[in-house]
Design a protein around this motif. Sequence first.
Motif, PDB file in Angstrom:
ATOM      1  N   ARG A 100       0.828  -1.201   0.000  1.00  0.00           N
ATOM      2  CA  ARG A 100       0.000   0.000   0.000  1.00  0.00           C
ATOM      3  C   ARG A 100       0.862   1.250   0.000  1.00  0.00           C
ATOM      4  NH1 ARG A 100      -3.415  -0.179   5.168  1.00  0.00           N
ATOM      5  NH2 ARG A 100      -4.154   1.816   4.321  1.00  0.00           N
ATOM      6  N   THR A 101       0.239   2.385  -0.330  1.00  0.00           N
ATOM      7  CA  THR A 101       0.928   3.675  -0.330  1.00  0.00           C
ATOM      8  C   THR A 101       0.429   4.502   0.853  1.00  0.00           C
ATOM      9  OG1 THR A 101       1.133   3.648  -2.742  1.00  0.00           O
ATOM     10  CG2 THR A 101       1.400   5.774  -1.652  1.00  0.00           C
ATOM     11  N   PHE A 102       1.393   5.133   1.564  1.00  0.00           N
ATOM     12  CA  PHE A 102       1.053   5.926   2.744  1.00  0.00           C
ATOM     13  C   PHE A 102       1.674   7.311   2.628  1.00  0.00           C
ATOM     14  CE2 PHE A 102       0.771   1.571   4.170  1.00  0.00           C
ATOM     15  CZ  PHE A 102      -0.303   1.558   5.050  1.00  0.00           C
ATOM     16  N   PRO A 103       0.929   8.352   3.022  1.00  0.00           N
ATOM     17  CA  PRO A 103       1.547   9.680   3.135  1.00  0.00           C
ATOM     18  C   PRO A 103       2.543   9.688   4.288  1.00  0.00           C
ATOM     19  CG  PRO A 103      -0.666   9.719   4.045  1.00  0.00           C
ATOM     20  CD  PRO A 103      -0.484   8.358   3.432  1.00  0.00           C
ATOM     21  N   VAL A 104       3.449  10.683   4.267  1.00  0.00           N
ATOM     22  CA  VAL A 104       4.521  10.757   5.254  1.00  0.00           C
ATOM     23  C   VAL A 104       4.196  11.827   6.291  1.00  0.00           C
ATOM     24  CG1 VAL A 104       6.971  11.287   5.606  1.00  0.00           C
ATOM     25  CG2 VAL A 104       6.252   9.906   3.655  1.00  0.00           C
TER      26      VAL A 104
ATOM     27  N   ASN B 204       0.417 -18.248   9.939  1.00  0.00           N
ATOM     28  CA  ASN B 204       0.636 -17.132   9.016  1.00  0.00           C
ATOM     29  C   ASN B 204      -0.425 -16.058   9.221  1.00  0.00           C
ATOM     30  OD1 ASN B 204       1.979 -19.561   7.696  1.00  0.00           O
ATOM     31  ND2 ASN B 204       2.669 -17.902   6.369  1.00  0.00           N
ATOM     32  N   ALA B 205      -0.074 -14.837   8.836  1.00  0.00           N
ATOM     33  CA  ALA B 205      -0.985 -13.710   9.026  1.00  0.00           C
ATOM     34  C   ALA B 205      -0.706 -12.618   8.019  1.00  0.00           C
ATOM     35  CB  ALA B 205      -0.864 -13.156  10.444  1.00  0.00           C
ATOM     36  N   ASP B 206      -1.710 -11.782   7.786  1.00  0.00           N
ATOM     37  CA  ASP B 206      -1.537 -10.550   7.022  1.00  0.00           C
ATOM     38  C   ASP B 206      -1.324  -9.403   8.010  1.00  0.00           C
ATOM     39  OD1 ASP B 206      -1.924 -11.640   4.441  1.00  0.00           O
ATOM     40  OD2 ASP B 206      -4.103 -11.619   4.754  1.00  0.00           O
ATOM     41  N   VAL B 207      -0.445  -8.464   7.655  1.00  0.00           N
ATOM     42  CA  VAL B 207      -0.165  -7.291   8.488  1.00  0.00           C
ATOM     43  C   VAL B 207      -0.895  -6.093   7.905  1.00  0.00           C
ATOM     44  CG1 VAL B 207       1.628  -5.787   9.418  1.00  0.00           C
ATOM     45  CG2 VAL B 207       2.104  -8.217   9.060  1.00  0.00           C
ATOM     46  N   THR B 208      -1.620  -5.365   8.770  1.00  0.00           N
ATOM     47  CA  THR B 208      -2.334  -4.170   8.318  1.00  0.00           C
ATOM     48  C   THR B 208      -1.908  -2.969   9.158  1.00  0.00           C
ATOM     49  OG1 THR B 208      -4.199  -4.509   9.817  1.00  0.00           O
ATOM     50  CG2 THR B 208      -4.315  -5.567   7.661  1.00  0.00           C
ATOM     51  N   LEU B 209      -1.972  -1.790   8.542  1.00  0.00           N
ATOM     52  CA  LEU B 209      -1.663  -0.527   9.223  1.00  0.00           C
ATOM     53  C   LEU B 209      -2.823   0.433   9.015  1.00  0.00           C
ATOM     54  CD1 LEU B 209       2.078   0.059   8.196  1.00  0.00           C
ATOM     55  CD2 LEU B 209       1.201  -0.981  10.296  1.00  0.00           C
ATOM     56  N   PRO B 210      -3.049   1.355   9.950  1.00  0.00           N
ATOM     57  CA  PRO B 210      -4.158   2.304   9.799  1.00  0.00           C
ATOM     58  C   PRO B 210      -3.921   3.277   8.656  1.00  0.00           C
ATOM     59  CG  PRO B 210      -2.816   2.853  11.714  1.00  0.00           C
ATOM     60  CD  PRO B 210      -2.322   1.534  11.223  1.00  0.00           C
ATOM     61  N   ASP B 211      -5.004   3.821   8.131  1.00  0.00           N
ATOM     62  CA  ASP B 211      -4.926   4.777   7.017  1.00  0.00           C
ATOM     63  C   ASP B 211      -4.598   6.166   7.553  1.00  0.00           C
ATOM     64  OD1 ASP B 211      -5.580   2.959   4.939  1.00  0.00           O
ATOM     65  OD2 ASP B 211      -7.687   3.065   5.538  1.00  0.00           O
ATOM     66  N   ARG B 212      -3.309   6.403   7.781  1.00  0.00           N
ATOM     67  CA  ARG B 212      -2.880   7.716   8.240  1.00  0.00           C
ATOM     68  C   ARG B 212      -1.389   7.881   7.936  1.00  0.00           C
ATOM     69  NH1 ARG B 212      -3.998   6.345  14.522  1.00  0.00           N
ATOM     70  NH2 ARG B 212      -2.024   5.407  15.091  1.00  0.00           N
ATOM     71  N   PRO B 213      -0.865   9.116   7.994  1.00  0.00           N
ATOM     72  CA  PRO B 213       0.542   9.336   7.684  1.00  0.00           C
ATOM     73  C   PRO B 213       1.461   8.528   8.604  1.00  0.00           C
ATOM     74  CG  PRO B 213      -0.642  11.409   7.691  1.00  0.00           C
ATOM     75  CD  PRO B 213      -1.594  10.384   8.226  1.00  0.00           C
ATOM     76  N   VAL B 214       2.609   8.143   8.065  1.00  0.00           N
ATOM     77  CA  VAL B 214       3.568   7.320   8.806  1.00  0.00           C
ATOM     78  C   VAL B 214       4.864   8.103   9.016  1.00  0.00           C
ATOM     79  CG1 VAL B 214       2.620   5.111   8.034  1.00  0.00           C
ATOM     80  CG2 VAL B 214       4.351   6.277   6.625  1.00  0.00           C
TER      81      VAL B 214
END
Length: 358
Positions: free
Chosen positions: A267-271, A341-351
């Motif tokens: 995925r693409t994340f803003p900074v 096994n698992a999928d890793v997810t991150l919240p939709d916000r700048p990193v």
Amino acid sequence: MSTATTTASTTTTGATVEFRGLRRAFGPTTALDGLDLTINPGELLALLGPSGCGKTTALRILAGFETHDSGQVLVDGQDITQVPAHRRDAGMVFQSYSLFPHLTAADNVAFGLRMRGTGKAERRNRAQELLELVGLPQHAGRYPHQLSGGQQQRIALARALALQPRVLLLDEPLSALDAKVRLNLRDEIRRLQQELGITTLFVTHDQEEALSMADRVAVLRAGRLEQCAAPAELYSRPATAFVAEFVGTMSRIPCTRAGSSVELLGRTFPVDGELPADGELDVLVRPENVGLVSNDAGAAVVVGASFLGSATRITVRLSDGTEIKADLPTEAAAGLPVGGNADVTLPDRPVLVDRRTA
């Protein structure tokens, strides 16, 4: 400790403390490199950082135990550089208690008053007030060797408050105590500090102490101030990668540039903040912001689990060897066994992005 009512004679008024361009070197080692910092009246400010970052040097300069090479130290606008330690109106509590072994608890508390020539009756009354304040009135006649470590540190705190200082200096006062006593005493120190309204500088290397006790936390690194902010802001909005990794737990996940954004985990994340101009990059993520979904075809493998009570910290490993920590509700973590096994997810916000470390 009791919650004794503070008498009028115990109440104090905090001062404003300022470090302006403070520099101090010990031979080739720079302890403070232009420190600018203000402590507000009645505020408890924690100086936090690794060993050698300059936090104890700053405290000792304020106390008058060290001199600075350049810059200013001001208390309520007055430069105190030439004021000797005993006239700086500051009380200090050391890590090692530093009680006089041949004096009773009451006499230890009253020692500074005796040095000032205060009358015996007034000294006795003042010592009793302070022993009640720290919850030890029944220990007035005991000697230090008859007291526990936590009790000795309370006596040391009462002694520091006896002269009604405008500034209270705490030099890692809890590090010599066991975990349960340390937890109780830090709450009581905070209660007293707020009750008295005394400006307090607290030096510690323990991030949990700093975040739980302080109004603001100043993080030092190599003699420089990295960030000074309220605990919640410091934790959730670290100004630098150093602060992010020093305060709390962080996982580093490799990412690639995508214009002014970054790509990771498909995925693409803003900074959040500035994107480093060059070099390979990592995204820094706290474990509570990482999600895991059990998936037999997932790219991450569960390699560890640590039970933390209501939460469990799961560690997963990606195919490139990157390890990521995730804090999940313990009930949910039960569905992610080690080896699965698992999928890793991150919240939709700048990193937060940093150059990759070696």
